[in-house]
Design a protein around this motif. Structure first.
Motif, mmCIF file in Angstrom:
data_model
loop_
_atom_site.group_PDB
_atom_site.id
_atom_site.type_symbol
_atom_site.label_atom_id
_atom_site.label_comp_id
_atom_site.label_asym_id
_atom_site.label_seq_id
_atom_site.Cartn_x
_atom_site.Cartn_y
_atom_site.Cartn_z
ATOM 1 N N VAL A 87 42.463 34.688 51.060
ATOM 2 C CA VAL A 87 41.016 34.677 50.416
ATOM 3 C C VAL A 87 41.063 35.844 49.558
ATOM 4 O O VAL A 87 40.570 35.811 48.399
ATOM 5 N N LEU A 88 41.663 36.899 50.339
ATOM 6 C CA LEU A 88 41.136 38.345 49.692
ATOM 7 C C LEU A 88 42.038 38.217 48.487
ATOM 8 O O LEU A 88 41.760 38.894 47.336
ATOM 9 N N ARG A 89 43.208 37.830 48.583
ATOM 10 C CA ARG A 89 44.002 37.707 47.113
ATOM 11 C C ARG A 89 43.421 37.084 46.117
ATOM 12 O O ARG A 89 43.582 37.472 45.024
ATOM 13 N N VAL A 90 42.716 35.863 46.451
ATOM 14 C CA VAL A 90 42.288 35.115 45.367
ATOM 15 C C VAL A 90 41.212 35.708 44.851
ATOM 16 O O VAL A 90 40.920 35.978 43.475
ATOM 17 N N LEU A 91 40.506 36.223 45.653
ATOM 18 C CA LEU A 91 38.928 37.172 45.310
ATOM 19 C C LEU A 91 39.446 38.612 44.548
ATOM 20 O O LEU A 91 38.841 39.130 43.857
ATOM 21 N N SER A 92 40.735 38.908 44.823
ATOM 22 C CA SER A 92 41.139 40.336 44.165
ATOM 23 C C SER A 92 41.325 40.032 42.700
ATOM 24 O O SER A 92 41.030 41.064 41.919
ATOM 25 N N LYS A 93 41.299 38.785 42.174
ATOM 26 C CA LYS A 93 41.331 38.717 40.622
ATOM 27 C C LYS A 93 40.144 38.616 40.088
ATOM 28 O O LYS A 93 39.568 39.363 39.178
ATOM 29 N N LYS A 94 39.211 37.929 40.588
ATOM 30 C CA LYS A 94 37.862 37.774 40.311
ATOM 31 C C LYS A 94 36.891 37.121 41.452
ATOM 32 O O LYS A 94 37.379 36.523 42.138
ATOM 33 N N PRO A 95 35.678 37.228 40.928
ATOM 34 C CA PRO A 95 34.742 36.797 41.798
ATOM 35 C C PRO A 95 34.569 35.347 41.968
ATOM 36 O O PRO A 95 34.943 34.890 40.755
ATOM 37 N N ASN A 96 34.758 34.577 43.193
ATOM 38 C CA ASN A 96 34.729 33.036 42.949
ATOM 39 C C ASN A 96 33.881 32.434 44.106
ATOM 40 O O ASN A 96 33.507 33.206 44.977
ATOM 41 N N TYR A 97 33.831 31.142 44.000
ATOM 42 C CA TYR A 97 32.645 30.410 45.201
ATOM 43 C C TYR A 97 33.877 29.619 45.897
ATOM 44 O O TYR A 97 35.158 29.235 45.355
#
Lengths: 289, 103
Positions: free
Chosen positions: B9-19
């Motif tokens: 999850v941290l990896r995905v969010l490190s690219k851009k904010p998301n829901y």
């Protein structure tokens, strides 16, 4: 929810959300409900777009959410309330253990040399104070975050009666010795009444612990702690009654300090256990309904 | 697998904010469908990360809906880097053991 979702799907989701958020603080409940409902609507729309009919899409979207109970347990872990509860629970039990050591070991420690006695007393006091602060902190956090603490009516009655008995007991036990020594029999009669009442209600609590409290080993631990809490409570009741015993230690230390301490310890243990019943026991109740 | 979810999850969010929904979709896409977590598993992880101060959330309207977006905080970026390094080191050491012919 997406307008396309039929009533049946919405009801199933509502049930899922009810189970998943039971016992959580109202603010968190609202947030989770909104977020999961939105998520559900998106997944549902995706299934419909992929050619699923409404009912199949609802079922698939609900399955994809997973078990509501698992969600709730994960959430509690995430929200630290379980951790907090455990800290509070073990702090209560440790405190209770400490009180027992202090209580039963009193005679032994009285034989120690004065400086050893002082050292022992200091260690006990510091440990006891730290544990008490922890317990109070856990209770305050749980109350502040507005976790649902709904005690069964009979338990509420038990607490109310206990407090009333103790208050009356203190009054009856104290004033005769100051005002009218002839009325000393009253506390004894009162104590028997209180003992009987406490025993009856504690039997009910034991039944409650066995049938409605927690899971597996937790249930037995709860019962054990409850029994110990009850013993402490009864002890406090009895202690109130021994005020006229001619002992310096009982007059000087036991009555003013030990009895209220034991009583508050037993009440705290019970409150924390009942918090546990509320959180863990609800899942069990749901399975029955 | 479950313990890895916060890192992913941290990896995905490190690219851009998301829901939530998009985070899972991204995970499925990046892992070519292998990492197929229950949707319900994501939210407790997000709450925990938020509680620990690694992510923060805000609501924003997207595609005509009000959504709760999650984004990494400064602390979260640091934690993510460290967690990723630890994970890579862990995988390498496991591979070393698995590739030992004597076993």
């Amino acid at each position: 929810l997406n307008n396309q979702i039929q009533n049946d799907g919405a009801t199933k989701l509502a049930i899922w959300l009810k189970v998943a958020t039971q016992g959580l603080p109202p603010l968190m409940k609202t947030r989770i409900t909104t977020e999961i409902a939105d998520h559900f609507a998106e997944v549902y729309a995706e299934y419909v777009a992929n050619g699923f009919n409404n009912q199949a899409a609802e079922t698939a979207a609900l399955q994809q959410l997973g078990e509501a109970e698992t969600f709730r347990r994960s959430y509690y872990t995430a929200h630290f309330s379980q951790r907090r509860y455990r800290i509070g629970f073990w702090a209560s039990l440790s405190w209770f253990g400490l009180l027992l050591i202090g209580y039963f070991g009193h005679g032994t420690f009285a034989d120690l040399e004065s400086h050893h006695q002082l050292l022992w007393q200091t260690v006990m006091d510091i440990t006891s104070a730290s544990l008490l602060l922890t317990i109070v902190h856990v209770t305050i956090v749980l109350l502040r975050e507005r976790y649902e603490i709904r005690l069964p009516r009979l338990v509420q009655a038990f607490f109310a009666t206990s407090i009333l008995l103790v208050v009356l007991g203190c009054m009856f036990a104290i004033w005769p010795t100051w005002i009218n020594p002839e009325v000393r029999l009253l506390p004894f009669q009162f104590s028997r009444l209180g003992f009987g009442a406490a025993l009856t209600v504690s039997s009910y609590l034991a039944w409650l612990a066995l049938h409605r409290g927690g899971y597996g080993r937790g249930r037995w631990l709860a019962l054990l702690a409850l029994a110990l809490g009850t013993v402490l409570f009864l002890d406090a009741l009895v202690a109130i009654n021994v005020i006229h015993v001619n002992s310096y230690y009982i007059r000087r230390y036991y009555i003013p300090f030990m009895a209220p301490t034991l009583l508050s310890a037993s009440l705290l243990v019970m409150v924390l256990l009942l918090l546990n019943f509320r959180v863990l026991g609800s899942a069990r109740a749901e399975r029955h309904t | 697998m479950k313990g890895v979810l916060p890192l992913l999850v941290l990896r995905v969010l490190s690219k851009k904010p998301n829901y939530g929904y998009q985070i899972l979709a991204e995970l499925r896409f990046l892992s070519k469908g292998v990492l197929d977590y229950n949707d319900g598993a994501l939210y407790p992880v997000l709450y925990q990360l938020e509680r620990e101060g690694y992510v923060e959330s805000y609501t924003e309207s997207a595609d005509g809906r009000l959504r709760r977006f999650y984004q990494l905080t400064e602390k979260g970026h640091t934690h993510h880097k460290r967690a990723e390094e630890e994970w890579v080191a862990f995988v390498k050491s496991v591979q070393l053991v698995l590739n030992k012919p004597s076993l």
